[in-house]
Design an enzyme around this catalytic site. Structure first.
Site, PDB file in Angstrom:
ATOM      1  N   GLU A  80      -0.439  -8.241   5.135  1.00 36.32           N
ATOM      2  CA  GLU A  80      -0.163  -8.460   6.658  1.00 36.32           C
ATOM      3  C   GLU A  80      -1.689  -8.483   7.570  1.00 36.32           C
ATOM      4  O   GLU A  80      -1.734  -8.622   8.722  1.00 36.32           O
ATOM      5  CB  GLU A  80       0.675  -7.268   7.257  1.00 36.32           C
ATOM      6  CG  GLU A  80       0.026  -5.939   7.046  1.00 36.32           C
ATOM      7  CD  GLU A  80      -0.031  -5.163   5.681  1.00 36.32           C
ATOM      8  OE1 GLU A  80       0.178  -5.887   4.779  1.00 36.32           O
ATOM      9  OE2 GLU A  80      -0.053  -4.026   5.911  1.00 36.32           O
ATOM     10  N   HIS A 108      -3.010  -5.441   1.420  1.00 37.68           N
ATOM     11  CA  HIS A 108      -2.411  -5.812   2.755  1.00 37.68           C
ATOM     12  C   HIS A 108      -2.143  -7.262   3.169  1.00 37.68           C
ATOM     13  O   HIS A 108      -3.161  -7.607   3.902  1.00 37.68           O
ATOM     14  CB  HIS A 108      -3.216  -5.061   3.883  1.00 37.68           C
ATOM     15  CG  HIS A 108      -2.892  -3.342   3.719  1.00 37.68           C
ATOM     16  ND1 HIS A 108      -1.856  -2.754   4.147  1.00 37.68           N
ATOM     17  CD2 HIS A 108      -3.790  -2.335   3.166  1.00 37.68           C
ATOM     18  CE1 HIS A 108      -2.020  -1.306   3.836  1.00 37.68           C
ATOM     19  NE2 HIS A 108      -3.335  -1.339   3.280  1.00 37.68           N
ATOM     20  N   CYS A 145       0.714  -1.256  -0.056  1.00 38.39           N
ATOM     21  CA  CYS A 145       0.081  -0.012   0.057  1.00 38.39           C
ATOM     22  C   CYS A 145       0.638   1.344  -0.098  1.00 38.39           C
ATOM     23  O   CYS A 145       1.666   1.648  -0.924  1.00 38.39           O
ATOM     24  CB  CYS A 145      -1.243   0.088   1.149  1.00 38.39           C
ATOM     25  SG  CYS A 145      -2.248   1.199   0.961  1.00 38.39           S
TER      26      CYS A 145
END
Lengths: 291, 193
Positions: free
Chosen positions: B170, B168, B79
């Site tokens: 994560e 993302h 991002c």
């Protein structure tokens, strides 16, 4: 899908972590904040110190003014509505604000009920001064929490008190046996699943920022060392002598909040800090609004 | 093996947790002294690219990290991280590292109401979850290989050891992308040491 939206809203708060969210009243101030490294701005007509000075009823800002700020910067823009005023929140959602702060800084519209935030697609941040308040707001649909502190005073004592209180209560929950959690849920007046989450994870289920009374890089670093995941700075920047320099210094102090040597350098020559008011010199405690 | 995580602002802790689940040591880069340590890969996390870009420069991290990336240090950028790597930003005059041949558009899906989650194909990994938060996309590649496309827009690219994602990983359950990146880091480590 509805659940997805809540996840996405919690996740936007995760992106703000380690950052500084600054109160701004004009597009020019918003640009200064963005250039100084703010990770988001809070658009409002009057900053808390001026709200406090002016007295009277304080409401949501003019949507035109908020849109002007949304157009001026590329970072997320937040705006405040009154506690319980779900129509102000609907308006802010209609102009596609990135985050709504259901805020005790404005005059409450409802002395009993907060907004049912689960009905909204845009995220909400709410203030809390203890764990019970934080979890009640989360249960209502808040996807981010901040300490209430005492806005517009430049006095950090309440933010410290609220953060310490929350941390102490979280530690207490984590050390409980599972059968004690039911009673904790009753005492805190929050649903069992939220109590269980805190017990297992040792933290709130959403991001937790510090707010209210932060005026210096040292204040910001203090809140970070106490466990805040980022900070809101309201009156502290644009009520000071050199807003740009102070804003930049606070941003850097939040990133390197453990480096006292760097914070010492950042604290030099910042000009005049906002003129503070001690908590015992004020008659209106905004933190007592909305429990 | 050790992977550094740029920890100036944003969701760097989520990256550290993922890497630790994958059994990799991490440490945070918050200032110049931190990059004196040896590391085999670098994470540029999500957050605000304007904030991270400014802090990179003012903390003196910009030039040394850029040089490491140009010298082949593996980078996983998500991002805001992708914006830092892009050589051109369509709706911003300012660029940051500019080491990757892509043109990106910031906040390309609009404001927070435009954020979304989806499942989509990524080259070499199959279908994976993708979470877009006020995300950018790749408007055009100027040489980097495109690895994923969602709703007709490019959202993942690789150029040498640089891996840039508009979404993302994560934040999602899958560790596929992290394992893919760790393999890049391992290969890099074996060629340099």
């Amino acid at each position: 899908m509805e659940n997805d939206r809540y996840m996405l809203n919690k996740q936007l708060a995760q992106m703000l972590k380690g950052g500084v969210i600054m109160d701004v009243t004009t597009p020019e101030q918003a640009k200064i904040a963005e250039e100084a490294g703010a990770c988001a701005v809070m658009a409002l007509e009057r900053i808390p110190a001026d709200i406090r000075a002016a007295g009277g009823v304080s409401r949501m800002s003019d949507p035109k003014m908020i849109k002007g700020i949304m157009n001026a910067v590329s970072i997320p823009v937040m705006a405040k509505c009154r506690i319980g005023h779900f129509v102000e929140a609907q308006i802010l959602q209609a102009i596609e604000i990135d985050y709504i702060d259901e805020s005790e800084v404005l005059s409450p519209a409802d002395d009993k009920y907060h907004i049912d935030k689960r009905k909204f697609d845009v995220p909400f941040v709410c203030g809390a001064k203890d764990l019970g308040e934080a979890l009640r707001r989360i249960n209502e649909g808040a996807s981010m929490i901040r300490t209430k502190g005492e806005p517009g005073t430049g006095d950090i004592i309440q933010a410290v008190r609220h953060m310490r209180m929350m941390n102490a209560e979280i530690r207490r929950l984590t050390s409980m046996s599972e059968d004690e959690l039911y009673n904790a849920s009753k005492e805190l007046q929050v649903p069992f699943d939220l109590v269980e989450y805190v017990h297992k994870n040792g933290k709130l289920p959403v991001v937790n920022f510090a707010a209210g009374g932060i005026a210096t890089p040292a204040d910001a670093a203090l809140m970070m060392q106490l466990g805040a995941e980022g900070v809101f700075v309201g009156s502290g920047i644009f009520k000071s002598g050199n807003p740009k320099k102070r804003a930049e210094a606070i941003v850097k102090a939040v990133t390197n909040f453990n480096d006292a040597k760097l914070i010492a350098e950042l604290s030099e020559d910042l000009g005049e800090a906002m003129v503070g008011i001690n908590e015992n010199e004020i008659s209106l405690l905004m933190a007592e609004r909305g429990k | 093996m050790r992977i550094a995580v740029l920890a100036l602002q944003g969701d760097f802790i989520e990256h550290e947790q993922k890497l630790s689940e994958c059994g990799v040591d991490t440490f945070e880069i918050r200032q110049l002294a931190d990059i004196e340590r040896d590391f085999d890969g670098l994470i540029l996390p999500g957050g605000e690219s304007t904030t991270i870009g400014k802090l990179l420069r003012e903390l003196g991290l910009y030039a040394p990290l850029k040089q490491k990336i140009e010298n082949g240090l593996p980078v996983l950028a998500t991002c805001a991280g992708m914006i830092l790597l892009a050589e051109k930003i369509a709706n911003d005059d300012k660029t940051h590292f500019g080491t990757m041949a892509i043109t990106v558009k910031r906040n390309a899906y609009g404001r927070q109401l435009g954020s979304f989650r989806t499942l989509s194909e990524m080259k070499g990994l199959g279908v994976i979850p993708m979470t877009f938060i006020r995300a950018p996309y790749i408007e055009q590649t100027n040489g980097a290989e495109i690895l994923a496309t969602v709703q007709g827009k490019s959202v993942a690219a690789r150029q040498g050891n640089q891996l840039a994602l508009a979404f993302h990983p994560e934040l999602d359950d899958s560790n596929d992308i992290f394992n893919y990146f760790i393999d890049i880091c391992k290969a890099y480590k074996s060629t340099t040491k």
